[in-house]
Every structure is written in C-alpha cells, then in structure tokens.
Design a protein around this motif. Structure first.
Motif, PDB file in Angstrom:
ATOM      1  N   ILE A  86       3.402 -12.209   2.147  1.00  0.00           N
ATOM      2  CA  ILE A  86       4.166 -11.802   3.315  1.00  0.00           C
ATOM      3  C   ILE A  86       3.773 -10.393   3.750  1.00  0.00           C
ATOM      4  N   VAL A  87       3.255 -10.271   4.959  1.00  0.00           N
ATOM      5  CA  VAL A  87       2.953  -8.970   5.566  1.00  0.00           C
ATOM      6  C   VAL A  87       4.090  -8.688   6.537  1.00  0.00           C
ATOM      7  N   THR A  88       5.066  -7.885   6.108  1.00  0.00           N
ATOM      8  CA  THR A  88       6.264  -7.709   6.931  1.00  0.00           C
ATOM      9  C   THR A  88       6.058  -6.719   8.070  1.00  0.00           C
ATOM     10  N   MET A  89       5.124  -5.778   7.943  1.00  0.00           N
ATOM     11  CA  MET A  89       4.927  -4.659   8.869  1.00  0.00           C
ATOM     12  C   MET A  89       6.161  -3.766   8.938  1.00  0.00           C
ATOM     13  N   ASP A  90       6.973  -3.805   7.903  1.00  0.00           N
ATOM     14  CA  ASP A  90       8.133  -2.927   7.788  1.00  0.00           C
ATOM     15  C   ASP A  90       7.888  -1.983   6.618  1.00  0.00           C
ATOM     16  N   PRO A  91       7.964  -0.666   6.846  1.00  0.00           N
ATOM     17  CA  PRO A  91       7.667   0.281   5.765  1.00  0.00           C
ATOM     18  C   PRO A  91       8.565   0.114   4.553  1.00  0.00           C
ATOM     19  N   GLY A  92       9.803  -0.284   4.766  1.00  0.00           N
ATOM     20  CA  GLY A  92      10.721  -0.433   3.647  1.00  0.00           C
ATOM     21  C   GLY A  92      10.451  -1.670   2.815  1.00  0.00           C
ATOM     22  N   LEU A  93      10.131  -2.774   3.459  1.00  0.00           N
ATOM     23  CA  LEU A  93       9.901  -4.022   2.745  1.00  0.00           C
ATOM     24  C   LEU A  93       8.477  -4.133   2.219  1.00  0.00           C
ATOM     25  N   GLY A  94       7.513  -3.588   2.948  1.00  0.00           N
ATOM     26  CA  GLY A  94       6.118  -3.653   2.528  1.00  0.00           C
ATOM     27  C   GLY A  94       5.580  -5.074   2.530  1.00  0.00           C
ATOM     28  N   ASP A  95       4.556  -5.306   1.709  1.00  0.00           N
ATOM     29  CA  ASP A  95       3.960  -6.633   1.558  1.00  0.00           C
ATOM     30  C   ASP A  95       4.492  -7.275   0.289  1.00  0.00           C
ATOM     31  N   LEU A  96       4.740  -8.568   0.326  1.00  0.00           N
ATOM     32  CA  LEU A  96       5.214  -9.325  -0.825  1.00  0.00           C
ATOM     33  C   LEU A  96       4.136 -10.311  -1.224  1.00  0.00           C
ATOM     34  N   ARG A  97       3.552 -10.134  -2.404  1.00  0.00           N
ATOM     35  CA  ARG A  97       2.413 -10.962  -2.833  1.00  0.00           C
ATOM     36  C   ARG A  97       2.794 -12.431  -2.962  1.00  0.00           C
ATOM     37  N   HIS A  98       3.957 -12.711  -3.495  1.00  0.00           N
ATOM     38  CA  HIS A  98       4.478 -14.079  -3.561  1.00  0.00           C
ATOM     39  C   HIS A  98       5.896 -14.026  -3.017  1.00  0.00           C
ATOM     40  N   GLY A  99       6.031 -14.150  -1.735  1.00  0.00           N
ATOM     41  CA  GLY A  99       7.336 -13.945  -1.116  1.00  0.00           C
ATOM     42  C   GLY A  99       7.794 -15.118  -0.283  1.00  0.00           C
TER      43      GLY A  99
END
Length: 474
Positions: free
Chosen positions: A12-25
């Motif tokens: 998951i590439v959220t493009m939100d600085p707080g959430l970041g990227d989730l490798r298995h999301g």
C-alpha cells in the motif's frame, strides 16, 4: 458495486506522511469512502474481498490538463507543432465535429484514463461548437463515471453558416444553463462543473475577463492555457494583467506556464493558484520553453501533471511521470553539471513526481481533503498494479518501480468512490469493442469531411490570423 470492499495483502502506497507505505497492508472501503488502512484488517461480514498479493495499491492519478473530446483524432498532429495543432485540430477538425463525435470522444477518452489508473481529471473541454455540443460533452463526462471537473470551453469555434452562439455573451449564458441542467450545487458530486477560459489575447480582454468572472461567480475551478504562446503572437500571454484585475486565486489552474520564471511563479504561490504541466505534449509540439520545473520549484510552487491531448501524445500517466522526472532533473542538474561539478544528490525524487500526479493534482482541483491519498475518510479512489510482470519485477521500492518502469497495461484493478470500474485487467460493464467500433466510424467521418489542411510553410502567421477571425465572431 456498493457496500464493503476489502483490498488485502497489497503493498500500500498511501501518499500520507503519517501512514507511509505498508508492505503487506489492507484497505477497507465502505460505500464511497476509505474507513481503515492497516497492516491487517479482519474480513467483515458480507464484504467483497480483493486479493492484492503481488500488487502495488496506490491512489488514483489526478490528470489536471486534458482535452477528452479529441480521442477520435489520436495521433493526427504527431508531426505538427503548436500552430499546426491550432490550425488542424482547434480550427479545421473541430468545425466538423458533430455532437455525437464530441460525446463519443469524451466518453472513450475518460474510459481510457480510468483503464490506465487515472481516476480524476480536469477536462478542458473546448470542443463546444454549439449548445448541443455542450450537452453532449457534459453528458459524456458524467456517463463515464470519472471524478473531477468538466470545464466548459468558452473559445469560439469557426463553422460554416450561422454561428450557434450569436454573441460571446450567449456562450457564457449557455455555460450557466449547462451547470443548472447537469451539475447543480452538490459539492460532493463525482464530476463538477468548471470553466475553461479562452486563451488570453485570443479575444479582446473584456471577453476573457467576463469568462473568468463567470467562474468566480459560480465559485468553481477554472483553467486556461497560460504563457505557452507560439512565437511572436501574444496568444496565452497576459497573466499579470489578470492578476492586476484580481482574477487569479486558488480556483485558477494555469496550464503549461512555459514562459514563466521564478518571479512569475512567486506570484502564483502568493495567490494560491496552481500550475498544471504537460511535459510530453509541450516538448512534442515544439514549445520554446517546455516544463519550467526548476523555476516553479525555486519559487515553492509544486506542479501537477496533465496528459493534454492524444492528438499528439499518450494518455498514460506513468509515462508522463517519467518525462516529468527526467526533465526536472535535467533542468536542475544542468547548471552545476555544465561546470563539471559532481552531482551527488538528485534534486527531484521519484516520490516527488508521484506526488505531482496524485496529491498535488487533488489540491489543484480543490479536492485535497477528499482524494489524492489513501487515508480513512477520503473517497475510495485507488489503483491496483500487478507487479508480476517482466517490466516491474522484482519490486524494491514501489514508487520508484511505478515511476521508472510502469505503464497503463500493468493496471489490474481500478476503484472510484468504492465502485469497482476495472478488475482482472478489464473494465467492468463496459462494451469496449462496441465503443471502439463507433470511434472508428467517428474517425472516418472526421477525416472524410475535413478539407485540405494547411502546409507547414503557410502556418507562420496562423496564430495571429486565428485571433483576428475569432474576435470578429465574438
């Protein structure tokens, strides 16, 4: 499809600085909106599950400069310059467009964007030949199911016989009619009304001023080709005159801005206006100063990206990001590099350019609080890209992979407002074959009905002559 959708096991590439990227999301959607983004989400009862294993999940792209009505003329000015485009597309071909050609081009063009991962668009719809054309164009944008802004084009069109609009005031009046008929006042609607102003200095200033004031009266986004004029002709120039009249604010999306330098972008920044760049078409059409990224960034103005027109360039946002990235790096690195200085750090990153295509585009459309990143509460506009492809595998950095190597054909699934529009690599509930057959018929009609196009040698004064002719019409 409405209700609950769970996208799980994706990068998951959220493009939100707080959430970041989730490798298995996972991303949980309820109706139109995202309700949760997390490493793991239990499957709710009655939920449609989309397995994103081996896929990158990213926010839908936002294309901030597009002319969808031109789809039947794909590649027709591939070897022309900007004045050839004016002459061939904006004058000769457009004068022959029937409402059904305008409708079909807009519909198929929007579906092409959705198929390639673009979920929102600012459609600079300057194919308005008559009120029947404006109806057809607006209806097509709405029927496509794409999000964004359909911007009514005010530029007059040269046609044989009596003009469909007796005066320019009648054209502006028609825009209000279209807004009332199709768009109303619902700020949460998928597609909203906007205004596409005629190029500055193509018409007398008072007419351009009236166009922009109509957008401000509607409190809507407006856009215009800005300082990208051909040669000595003043067409598209006059930004600072509009500033002096108080016409530029956060609702203005200024396309191209090729002749802008740092001090011009300082004004754009201070007024909260937006800069839409179309690097592919600007370079392809021979514009003298394409893609002024260096000056914009020095002034603190972040670009958004548009794919402009398929008459000369691709609608693929992945390809567009690549051109933007390479051109921005070249502009900034060229100075020290020319002095034989060692470049030790890239001034523009792949993630910067990905942001231009998502969150910056959302901001330009006035939708930063609703789209552009995968955050709970925002609309569920997201794209699943299958990385099990020779051009994408293996993935080390998902954003670098998409920007440097991706293309529209890698898009597996597209969701807009919780509605699955593409799945398993195919648009859902769309008769693509039938639409393409109709598009072939439209192309054949337009090619057969258009007269002799001007030779390149006769185009030197086309821009100025065009201005004089359109002024006489208005």
């Amino acid at each position: 499809m409405t209700g609950r959708v769970l996208v799980q096991n994706g990068w998951i590439v959220t493009m939100d600085p707080g959430l970041g990227d989730l490798r298995h999301g996972s991303v949980l959607i309820e109706d139109e909106r995202i309700v949760s983004v997390a490493e793991h989400i239990d499957v709710p009862d009655g939920c449609d599950v989309i397995d994103a294993n081996g896929m990158i999940v990213h926010p839908g792209f936002v294309d901030t400069h597009k002319h969808l009505w031109q789809t039947a003329l794909r590649g027709v000015v591939g070897d022309r310059t900007l004045v050839g485009y004016f002459s061939d597309v904006r004058r000769d071909y457009l004068s022959r467009f029937r409402p059904e050609d305008a409708h079909l081009g807009t519909l198929v063009g929007a579906l092409e964007l959705l198929d390639g991962g673009t979920t929102s668009v600012l459609d600079h719809s300057h194919g308005v030949v008559s009120p029947e054309h404006s109806d057809a164009l607006a209806q097509a944008g709405l029927a496509s199911g794409i999000r964004g802004v359909w911007a009514y084009g005010y530029c007059p069109v040269e046609v044989e016989g009596p003009q469909a609009f007796p005066s320019h005031a009648d054209r502006v009046k028609d825009a209000y009619r279209v807004k009332d008929a199709y768009f109303g006042s619902d700020g949460d609607s998928l597609l909203r009304m906007g205004i596409a102003a005629t190029e500055q200095n193509l018409l007398p200033l008072e007419l351009t001023e009236n166009e922009i004031r109509s957008a401000l009266d509607m409190d809507t986004v407006w856009t215009s080709h800005t300082h990208c004029g051909p040669g000595n002709a003043p067409i598209t120039r006059g930004f600072h005159t509009l500033v002096a009249k108080g016409l530029i604010d956060h609702r203005a999306v200024l396309s191209h801005c090729n002749e802008f330098r740092v001090d011009d972008f300082d004004v754009v920044r201070d007024l909260g206006a937006h800069f839409a760049s179309s690097p592919d078409s600007e370079i392809a059409l021979g514009i003298a100063h394409p893609t002024p990224y260096r000056d914009a960034l020095l002034a603190g103005v972040q670009p958004s990206l548009g794919t402009d027109c398929v008459t000369c360039m691709s609608a693929d946002m992945y390809a567009n990001m690549r051109v933007a990235l390479m051109f921005a790096r070249h502009q900034i690195n060229n100075g020290p590099g020319s002095n034989y200085e060692t470049i030790v750090e890239q001034p523009v990153s792949t993630r910067d350019v990905f942001r231009w295509a998502t969150t910056e585009g959302a901001d330009a459309l006035g939708l930063a609080d609703r789209i552009g990143s995968l955050v709970p509460g925002k609309y569920a506009d997201l794209v699943l890209v299958d990385t099990r492809a020779l051009n994408l595998a293996p993935v080390l950095d998902p954003v670098a992979d998409l920007v440097l190597h991706g293309h529209a054909g890698n898009v597996d699934t597209v969701i807009v407002g919780g509605q699955v529009r593409k799945r398993g690599g195919k648009l859902v509930d769309t008769d693509v074959r039938g639409l393409l057959s109709q598009l072939d018929d439209s192309r054949d009609y337009l090619l057969a009905s258009t007269g002799q196009l001007e030779e390149s040698a006769a185009l030197a004064d086309e821009a100025q002559d065009w201005s004089e002719r359109l002024t006489s019409l208005s």
